[in-house]
Design an enzyme around this catalytic site. Structure first.
Site, PDB file in Angstrom:
ATOM      1  N   GLU A  54       0.830  -1.205   0.000  1.00  0.00           N
ATOM      2  CA  GLU A  54       0.000   0.000   0.000  1.00  0.00           C
ATOM      3  C   GLU A  54       0.863   1.253   0.000  1.00  0.00           C
ATOM      4  OE1 GLU A  54      -3.311   2.276   2.827  1.00  0.00           O
ATOM      5  OE2 GLU A  54      -1.956   0.781   3.676  1.00  0.00           O
ATOM      6  N   ASP A  92      -5.346   2.795  -1.392  1.00  0.00           N
ATOM      7  CA  ASP A  92      -6.018   3.689  -0.454  1.00  0.00           C
ATOM      8  C   ASP A  92      -6.168   5.041  -1.144  1.00  0.00           C
ATOM      9  OD1 ASP A  92      -6.478   5.663   1.608  1.00  0.00           O
ATOM     10  OD2 ASP A  92      -5.934   4.129   3.076  1.00  0.00           O
ATOM     11  N   GLN A 148      -9.342   1.303  -0.080  1.00  0.00           N
ATOM     12  CA  GLN A 148      -9.736   1.977   1.155  1.00  0.00           C
ATOM     13  C   GLN A 148     -10.087   3.435   0.845  1.00  0.00           C
ATOM     14  OE1 GLN A 148      -6.129   0.981   3.341  1.00  0.00           O
ATOM     15  NE2 GLN A 148      -7.269  -0.411   4.649  1.00  0.00           N
ATOM     16  N   GLU A 150     -11.477   3.424   6.150  1.00  0.00           N
ATOM     17  CA  GLU A 150     -10.353   3.610   7.075  1.00  0.00           C
ATOM     18  C   GLU A 150     -10.246   5.100   7.385  1.00  0.00           C
ATOM     19  OE1 GLU A 150      -5.948   1.710   7.574  1.00  0.00           O
ATOM     20  OE2 GLU A 150      -6.247   2.967   5.808  1.00  0.00           O
TER      21      GLU A 150
END
Length: 266
Positions: A142, A177, A203, A239
Site C-alpha cells: 500500500e 487507499d 480503502q 479507514e
C-alpha cells in the site's frame, strides 16, 4: 464490492472486541484492522461468526510500533524477524478465514537512500508472497502518503507497480487507499483505471482531514462508478477517523450501496 469497517479507527468509543457487533449493526459486511495479535485468533473468529462478518484484511507484524516502526520488510538485518511475522500472520489468517494480508514496507532510515532498500524489500516480498500463495492468501503493498507517515518507503502507486512487477508473484497485489493517493498523487480516476489490473483492496476516507468519506474534496460516488467500470468487486474499507460518534456519520454507507453493483443485502 462490499464495504468493510476498519476497527482500528472506527467505533473506538467501545473496547475493541465490542466493535464487531457495532460494525454489523451499522451495515458493514466485513471488518479490517491494523493488527490482531493482542487477541487470540479463536476469539476473533467467534466474533466474526457471531455477527455474520468477513475478515477482509489485516497487517503483518510491523516491528516495534510503539517505538515508531512502521514495518520491517525493507530493513536490512531484520529478515528473520520478518519471516517469523509472516508465519504468525498466516496462522491468524487461517483461523480468521482472511485471504488478504498487507505488508508494511517500513521507514527509510536517516542517511539511507530509498533505492538502497529495494533489494531487501523485494527479496522479502518474494519470500512472503510464496508463503502466502501456499496458504491461498494474497499479499498486498500500500502506498502511504508522506504527510501522514513521513519517510515511508512505499509512497506512490508507480513504486508499487514497479515492485510488484519486479517480484513477479501472481498473488502480490496493490492495496489502493484513495485517501493516501489523493494526497500524494491526485488524478484518482486515471490512477484507478491504470492500476485496475493489480488492485485487490481499496480503502477510502475524506480528504484532507481523514474523516467520513462523504466529506472533503474527493467525489467518491463518482470513483465508485469508476471502480465498478474497471471490474473491481473486492472490499472497500472505510479507514477513517469519525468526526464524532461513529454511528452518527454512517449515512454515506446506505446511500452508496445503491451506487455500486452487487452490494444489495447482507
Amino acid at each position: 464490492m462490499r464495504f468493510a469497517a476498519n476497527l482500528s479507527m472506527m467505533f473506538t468509543e467501545r473496547p475493541f472486541v465490542e466493535r464487531f457487533a457495532a460494525a454489523a449493526a451499522g451495515g458493514f459486511d466485513a471488518v479490517e484492522f491494523l493488527f490482531p495479535y493482542e487477541e487470540p485468533a479463536e476469539r476473533l473468529r467467534d466474533l466474526l461468526d457471531a455477527h455474520g462478518l468477513t475478515q477482509a484484511l489485516f497487517n503483518l507484524p510491523p516491528g516495534d510500533w510503539a517505538a515508531g516502526e512502521r514495518g520491517i520488510a525493507a530493513l536490512p538485518g531484520r529478515e528473520a524477524e520478518f519471516r517469523e511475522g509472516v508465519v504468525r500472520a498466516l496462522a491468524y489468517a487461517r483461523t480468521l478465514g482472511c485471504d488478504r494480508l498487507h505488508c508494511m514496507s517500513g521507514l527509510v532510515p536517516a542517511g539511507t537512500e530509498r533505492e538502497a532498500l529495494l533489494p531487501v524489500y523485494t527479496a522479502n516480498l518474494r519470500w512472503a508472497a510464496a508463503a502466502c500463495a501456499d496458504a491461498g492468501v494474497t499479499l498486498l503493498v500500500e502506498p502511504i502518503n508522506g504527510r501522514d507517515m513521513p519517510g515511508y518507503l512505499m509512497n506512490t502507486t508507480a513504486l508499487a507497480r514497479r515492485v510488484i512487477e519486479e517480484v513477479g508473484a501472481e498473488n502480490l497485489r496493490l492495496q489502493l487507499d484513495l485517501y493516501h493517493a489523493q494526497i500524494s498523487e491526485g488524478d484518482l480516476a486515471t490512477r484507478i483505471r491504470a492500476n485496475a489490473d493489480l488492485t485487490a483492496h481499496v480503502q477510502i476516507a475524506g480528504v484532507p482531514e481523514r474523516h467520513e468519506p462523504d466529506t472533503g474534496e474527493v467525489n467518491y460516488p463518482y470513483l465508485l462508478g469508476v471502480l465498478a467500470e474497471t471490474g473491481y468487486r473486492g472490499f472497500i474499507g472505510g479507514e477513517y477517523r469519525p468526526r464524532g460518534r461513529t454511528e452518527d456519520g454512517l449515512g454515506w454507507l446506505a446511500a452508496w450501496r445503491a451506487l455500486v453493483p452487487d452490494t444489495a443485502g447482507r
